[in-house]
Design an enzyme around this catalytic site. Structure first.
Site, PDB file in Angstrom:
ATOM      1  CG  HIS A 142       4.183   1.652  -2.492  1.00 13.89           C
ATOM      2  ND1 HIS A 142       2.851   1.962  -2.390  1.00 13.89           N
ATOM      3  CD2 HIS A 142       4.499   1.030  -1.316  1.00 13.89           C
ATOM      4  CE1 HIS A 142       2.373   1.549  -1.239  1.00 13.89           C
ATOM      5  NE2 HIS A 142       3.351   0.991  -0.552  1.00 13.89           N
ATOM      6  CB  CYS A 150       5.146   1.936   2.160  1.00 12.30           C
ATOM      7  SG  CYS A 150       5.882   0.295   2.251  1.00 12.30           S
TER       8      CYS A 150
END
Length: 414
Positions: A142, A150
């Site tokens: 992202h 992430c």
């Protein structure tokens, strides 16, 4: 009870590292015209299948695209703005670990409504992660340069990566393979980390990496005996917790992979004998690519973006000549966790400050201030009418044929 329930729902939302909510129109942005031109130079198209390779230590994310001959070509390398945790696989919910392994990204995992500009779910946990009892989820690639497990990019980067992935899936690719590694699977890196407790798992990942690098085709991934299996015929229905049955592989591919593995193992042993010390690297909380050094205040937990600590592991001779690390490297392509644990009990450690990482791609360091654009290795590597791939990735031997064309790949089941 209603207020309590509302607080519980809100807490669940806040605790999710990569939750959803946002503006879907961002997901419709086209692939930049320069990138489309690079695809044409490389002999591929917007709609052709893609593959992602990520490296935590180097903080890089590579995009590969399939050419018309069925082989993949390296298209771009994006410097990673932020990753969290340590080198090693993700094991439990909330450990801030970026997962390592082989994952599949299907259309349903694309998230146009991300609160992190855009995102897509990498597919953690896979069947092996679940068999090993690993927990957690919602692991994304992202934007926003903020990570709690992430792969975090800038908004500009994720817009381009998302557009490439959207076009491949729209072109018929059923799932995009993502290969996530602790570091580049070189003999030098493996020699340095040869006594790390994660070495058994990392050797499995290297086997999958070798399959890709000798064929430049997506390796077929399966699981049995709580480990990875690559390019095995009829492996789709294997049970990750059951013993592996007799497995058959294409003999030419198996030989090419074995030759690469043997060459790398010999280099690891040579490096160990020449004095390369085994180490373990400890981060405060992950890191980022050096290209973003001037943007530290913008990232999540900026106080942890410091050079990691490198723990040098002193090996003791093993009944004579060779060191423990050399023996481990020579004995087997997969060093057991038990062996690593035993070595850990006998070694002394000393802490040395690790120098800031050097990028293996000099041109990445030129990406600096505002919103760095990804580097493009193809500007140097692609030549007209030449079948080339990136940097140190070898071309597959001529005897290794293309198992699947782009059209066949589109209907492949994961």
């Amino acid at each position: 009870m209603a207020p309590a329930l509302g607080l519980a729902v809100l807490a669940a939302f806040v605790l999710s590292a990569c939750e959803q909510s946002g503006l879907a129109h961002r997901s419709l942005a086209p692939i930049p015209s320069e990138t489309v031109a690079l695809m044409e130079q490389a002999g591929t198209t917007k709609e052709a299948p893609m593959l992602i390779r990520a490296y935590k230590k180097e903080a890089e994310l590579e995009i590969w695209k399939m050419r018309s001959d069925g082989h993949y070509v390296h298209l771009k390398t994006f410097p990673m703005c932020r990753w969290s945790g340590q080198l090693g696989p993700k094991r439990r919910q909330g450990d801030r670990q970026v997962p390592e392994g082989f994952y599949a990204i299907g259309p349903a995992q694309m998230n146009p409504n991300s609160s992190y500009y855009l995102s897509f779910n990498v597919g953690y946990p896979n069947a092996l992660d679940r068999a090993l009892g690993h927990t957690g989820g919602d692991i994304m690639v992202h934007g926003a340069c903020s990570s709690a497990g992430c792969f975090s990019m800038t908004d500009k980067q994720i817009a381009e990566i998302y557009a490439i992935a959207r076009s491949s899936l729209g072109g018929g690719q059923r799932a995009i393979q993502m290969q996530s590694f602790p570091f580049k699977m070189t003999a030098e890196n493996l020699a340095k980390h040869r006594l790390d407790p994660n070495i058994d798992f990392w050797k499995q990942l290297k086997e999958g990496s070798d399959h890709f690098e000798v064929t430049l085709q997506e390796p077929q991934v399966a699981f049995c005996n709580r480990r990875y299996v690559f390019n095995a015929a009829g492996a789709a229905n294997l049970d990750p917790e059951a013993a592996c049955p007799p497995l058959k592989q294409d003999p030419e591919i198996a030989q090419a992979v074995a030759e690469k593995s043997a060459k790398d193992e010999a280099k690891i042993a040579q490096l160990a004998q020449s004095g390369v010390k085994p180490v373990r690297i400890v981060y405060q909380d992950g890191g980022q690519h050096p290209a973003f050094a001037s943007r530290v205040p913008e990232v999540s937990r900026p106080e942890t973006i410091v050079p990691p600590t490198e723990i040098a592991l002193d090996e003791k001779p093993n009944r004579g000549a060779a060191s423990a690390g050399t023996n481990l490297a020579v004995k087997s392509p997969v060093v057991t966790l038990a062996g690593a644990k035993a070595a850990e009990e006998s070694r002394q450690t000393r802490v040395v400050a690790m120098a800031p990482m050097r990028s293996e791609h000099r041109d990445l360091s030129a990406l600096a201030a505002s919103d760095p654009s990804p580097t493009n290795s193809l500007k140097k590597l692609v030549r007209s009418n030449r079948d080339a791939s990136a940097g140190d990735i070898p071309r597959p031997p001529a005897s290794i044929g293309v198992r699947k064309t782009a059209a066949a790949h589109s209907s492949k089941s994961f």
